[in-house]
Design an enzyme around this catalytic site. Sequence first.
Site, PDB file in Angstrom:
ATOM      1  N   GLY A  85       0.809  -0.677   0.043  1.00 20.99           N
ATOM      2  CA  GLY A  85      -0.055  -0.317  -0.004  1.00 20.99           C
ATOM      3  C   GLY A  85       0.660   1.426  -0.123  1.00 20.99           C
ATOM      4  O   GLY A  85       1.925   1.707  -0.073  1.00 20.99           O
ATOM      5  N   GLY A  87       2.572   4.015   1.264  1.00 24.18           N
ATOM      6  CA  GLY A  87       3.335   4.199   2.682  1.00 24.18           C
ATOM      7  C   GLY A  87       3.689   5.524   2.932  1.00 24.18           C
ATOM      8  O   GLY A  87       4.337   5.790   3.785  1.00 24.18           O
ATOM      9  N   ARG A  88       4.543   6.048   1.427  1.00 19.81           N
ATOM     10  CA  ARG A  88       4.612   7.345   1.568  1.00 19.81           C
ATOM     11  C   ARG A  88       3.909   8.177   0.547  1.00 19.81           C
ATOM     12  O   ARG A  88       4.650   9.486   0.552  1.00 19.81           O
ATOM     13  CB  ARG A  88       5.821   7.715   1.620  1.00 19.81           C
ATOM     14  CG  ARG A  88       6.445   6.498   0.719  1.00 19.81           C
ATOM     15  CD  ARG A  88       7.577   6.593   0.744  1.00 19.81           C
ATOM     16  NE  ARG A  88       8.449   5.731  -1.028  1.00 19.81           N
ATOM     17  CZ  ARG A  88       9.495   5.836  -1.692  1.00 19.81           C
ATOM     18  NH1 ARG A  88      10.601   6.542  -1.132  1.00 19.81           N
ATOM     19  NH2 ARG A  88      10.116   5.100  -2.082  1.00 19.81           N
ATOM     20  N   ASP A 120       9.012   6.044   6.475  1.00 21.52           N
ATOM     21  CA  ASP A 120       8.830   7.101   7.729  1.00 21.52           C
ATOM     22  C   ASP A 120       8.550   7.709   6.703  1.00 21.52           C
ATOM     23  O   ASP A 120       7.157   9.415   7.302  1.00 21.52           O
ATOM     24  CB  ASP A 120      10.683   8.178   7.916  1.00 21.52           C
ATOM     25  CG  ASP A 120      10.576   8.249   6.693  1.00 21.52           C
ATOM     26  OD1 ASP A 120      10.634   8.069   5.673  1.00 21.52           O
ATOM     27  OD2 ASP A 120      11.896   8.773   6.253  1.00 21.52           O
ATOM     28  N   GLY A 121       6.960   7.038   5.651  1.00 26.65           N
ATOM     29  CA  GLY A 121       7.046   8.158   5.012  1.00 26.65           C
ATOM     30  C   GLY A 121       7.130   9.419   3.780  1.00 26.65           C
ATOM     31  O   GLY A 121       6.525   9.914   3.558  1.00 26.65           O
ATOM     32  N   ARG A 171       3.234  13.231  -8.670  1.00 24.72           N
ATOM     33  CA  ARG A 171       3.130  12.438  -9.648  1.00 24.72           C
ATOM     34  C   ARG A 171       2.270  12.537  -9.854  1.00 24.72           C
ATOM     35  O   ARG A 171       0.672  12.439  -9.421  1.00 24.72           O
ATOM     36  CB  ARG A 171       3.776  10.794  -9.373  1.00 24.72           C
ATOM     37  CG  ARG A 171       3.398   9.978 -10.135  1.00 24.72           C
ATOM     38  CD  ARG A 171       4.582   8.703  -9.889  1.00 24.72           C
ATOM     39  NE  ARG A 171       3.786   7.549  -9.066  1.00 24.72           N
ATOM     40  CZ  ARG A 171       4.646   6.784  -8.337  1.00 24.72           C
ATOM     41  NH1 ARG A 171       5.483   6.489  -9.183  1.00 24.72           N
ATOM     42  NH2 ARG A 171       3.854   6.165  -7.508  1.00 24.72           N
ATOM     43  N   ASP A 248       3.929  -4.485  -7.298  1.00 30.07           N
ATOM     44  CA  ASP A 248       2.978  -3.472  -7.085  1.00 30.07           C
ATOM     45  C   ASP A 248       3.933  -2.079  -7.940  1.00 30.07           C
ATOM     46  O   ASP A 248       3.475  -1.207  -7.202  1.00 30.07           O
ATOM     47  CB  ASP A 248       3.643  -3.375  -5.155  1.00 30.07           C
ATOM     48  CG  ASP A 248       5.012  -3.322  -5.341  1.00 30.07           C
ATOM     49  OD1 ASP A 248       5.984  -4.585  -5.627  1.00 30.07           O
ATOM     50  OD2 ASP A 248       5.779  -2.646  -4.688  1.00 30.07           O
ATOM     51  N   ASP A 258       7.621   4.339 -10.547  1.00 30.30           N
ATOM     52  CA  ASP A 258       8.539   3.699  -9.193  1.00 30.30           C
ATOM     53  C   ASP A 258      10.156   4.377 -10.350  1.00 30.30           C
ATOM     54  O   ASP A 258      10.709   3.118 -10.386  1.00 30.30           O
ATOM     55  CB  ASP A 258       8.225   2.635  -9.070  1.00 30.30           C
ATOM     56  CG  ASP A 258       7.087   2.576  -7.776  1.00 30.30           C
ATOM     57  OD1 ASP A 258       6.793   4.287  -7.856  1.00 30.30           O
ATOM     58  OD2 ASP A 258       7.088   2.617  -6.837  1.00 30.30           O
TER      59      ASP A 258
HETATM   60  P1  AMP Z   1       9.020   0.479  -3.765  1.00 30.60           P
HETATM   61  O1  AMP Z   1      10.159   0.436  -3.467  1.00 30.60           O
HETATM   62  O2  AMP Z   1       9.305   2.114  -3.516  1.00 30.60           O
HETATM   63  O3  AMP Z   1       8.302   0.468  -4.702  1.00 30.60           O
HETATM   64  O4  AMP Z   1       8.402   0.735  -2.435  1.00 30.60           O
HETATM   65  C1  AMP Z   1       7.657  -0.757  -1.764  1.00 30.60           C
HETATM   66  C2  AMP Z   1       6.846  -0.559  -0.891  1.00 30.60           C
HETATM   67  O5  AMP Z   1       7.447  -0.171   0.778  1.00 30.60           O
HETATM   68  C3  AMP Z   1       5.481   0.753  -0.850  1.00 30.60           C
HETATM   69  O6  AMP Z   1       4.258  -0.087  -0.515  1.00 30.60           O
HETATM   70  C4  AMP Z   1       5.836   1.877  -0.038  1.00 30.60           C
HETATM   71  O7  AMP Z   1       5.303   2.413  -0.226  1.00 30.60           O
HETATM   72  C5  AMP Z   1       6.883   1.231   0.543  1.00 30.60           C
HETATM   73  N1  AMP Z   1       7.418   2.650   1.247  1.00 30.60           N
HETATM   74  C6  AMP Z   1       8.670   2.758   0.627  1.00 30.60           C
HETATM   75  N2  AMP Z   1       9.220   3.619   1.265  1.00 30.60           N
HETATM   76  C7  AMP Z   1       8.948   3.757   2.300  1.00 30.60           C
HETATM   77  C8  AMP Z   1       8.977   5.088   3.094  1.00 30.60           C
HETATM   78  N3  AMP Z   1       9.734   5.579   3.551  1.00 30.60           N
HETATM   79  N4  AMP Z   1       8.149   5.122   3.977  1.00 30.60           N
HETATM   80  C9  AMP Z   1       6.651   3.755   4.401  1.00 30.60           C
HETATM   81  N5  AMP Z   1       7.189   3.171   3.287  1.00 30.60           N
HETATM   82  C10 AMP Z   1       7.789   2.918   2.647  1.00 30.60           C
HETATM   83 MG    MG Z   2       6.499   0.818  -5.374  1.00 29.04          MG
END
Ligand code: AMP
Ligand code: MG
Length: 484
Positions: A85, A87-88, A120-121, A171, A248, A258
């Site tokens: 989901g 997360g940030r 940390d979002g 985005r 994802d 991404d």
């Molecule tokens: P990504 O590698 O950017 O595709 O992220 C994979 C998952 O990790 C997704 O659910 C993101 O929302 C979550 N995520 C990545 N970085 C962060 C962050 N700094 N804080 C919270 N969630 C994160």
């Molecule tokens: Mg992603």
Amino acid sequence: MKFSNSYINLGSDFFQAELPEKVSKPKLLLFNKALAKQLDMTAQLTTDDELLADFFTGNQILPGAQPIALAYAGHQFGGFNPQLGDGRAVLLGEVIDANGQRQDIQLKGSGRTPFSRQGDGKCAIGPALREYIMSEAMQALGVPTSRCLAVAATGDTVYRETIKPGAVVTRVAESHIRVGTFQYFAARGNTQALKQLTQYAIARHFPEITIDVENRPLEFLKAVIAKQIKLIVSWMRVGFIHGVMNTDNNSISGETIDFGPCAMMGTYHPGTVFSSIDTQGRYAFANQPHIAQWNMARLAECLLPLIDEDSDKALALVEPIIIKFSADFDNAYFTMLANKLGFTDLDLIGKESIEQLLSLMQDLELDHTITFANLTLSLTSPDHAEQLKAHLGNWYESWRLALNQNNISDAQAQKLMAQNNPVVIPRNHHVEAILAHCEATLDMSLANEFLQVLRAPYQVLANTQKYQDASADNDQGYRTFCGT
Ligand code: AMP
Ligand code: MG
């Protein structure tokens, strides 16, 4: 910008309402005026940078926005996680652009959400600018991609391996529905939500699959696959390595999303991989079609109960479609390479000759972009022709002969090649140098100069030459990291 939100109507299983976190000192770093125009942001375009910085850090909510964090799951490096989901990130909502296309507007790096897990979002300035630069470059290269409307610094710090300045990137994408969104509901056995999501995705991305079409979920699968093939072929045309093709990060709309650990291939090698966490080379350059096919098989699994109540029958319908991916991809991929060599059809040159060139490029460690750009030039420049003959020997002669035998004039070939062979790409060493400079100074003049060049990748502008060179070590030691 007028919001017209529809995803929120799918109901609370699909998202969590979440406001962006306030930031301490918003400052607009980059704003994409051309995209703003496309999104019909005339009112916003006349406002000042301070207000824009407020809107695009999430300090103020744009009128009509309804911020939500989307639910999704995903296979990460082959392992399934049922709960990922946003997360940030938060989806502010949707707008209809000047072309009548519905577009998601998302803030990324806007703080924690119920899906943040340990994160940390937040987002650091470097990865935010990287997403902006790379997606602008991809758009100009003619690759389907999400885009960036703005990057704004937050004035807050982000803790990574060191302390970094924070930023929010805005985005814009045709949607944020991922293979992982389907997996989220399939993993919960929520067939009702799967049905709803499929109908929504069809209406939004594949309206040609009208209500009276027989077995719409099956047609939907075929249509998603066709877009995926186009996407990966165009990545490979320009030497793009996504780096983290987890389900994802695999958009149903067929756009690149991404840009965390993505990179560009310099020296041609099918096994090229730069991501520090991709130790097995799962997402290596030439593995991208296999992974896309694997991801499509995961989507197909989710759709099975919608395709036929009898699971054997559903499987029998789906299997040939997944198998066909390989042949369809191959055909599109080699046709793309034929185009890069000046032939409108693959038959005119044949797969074998193309494979010979690729293996020569690999053995001789030639640069992907420079080789094709020089082949284009060699049709009118005897110097380039001599140089290539010296490298490629008989292959070069046989290529010229094939053009001749097919009555393709040099001018015709060059026209097609110039449209398919960029003269400049966002080379890793230039991207990194500019990001480091921007992060240290918050001065965007170099980034803007770079963007101007990248926005015309098939043309030589005044500054193009500054950015065409391969790095001194041919990216031997280059590593990328997820944007976390
Ligand atoms: P990504 O590698 O950017 O595709 O992220 C994979 C998952 O990790 C997704 O659910 C993101 O929302 C979550 N995520 C990545 N970085 C962060 C962050 N700094 N804080 C919270 N969630 C994160
Ligand atoms: Mg992603």
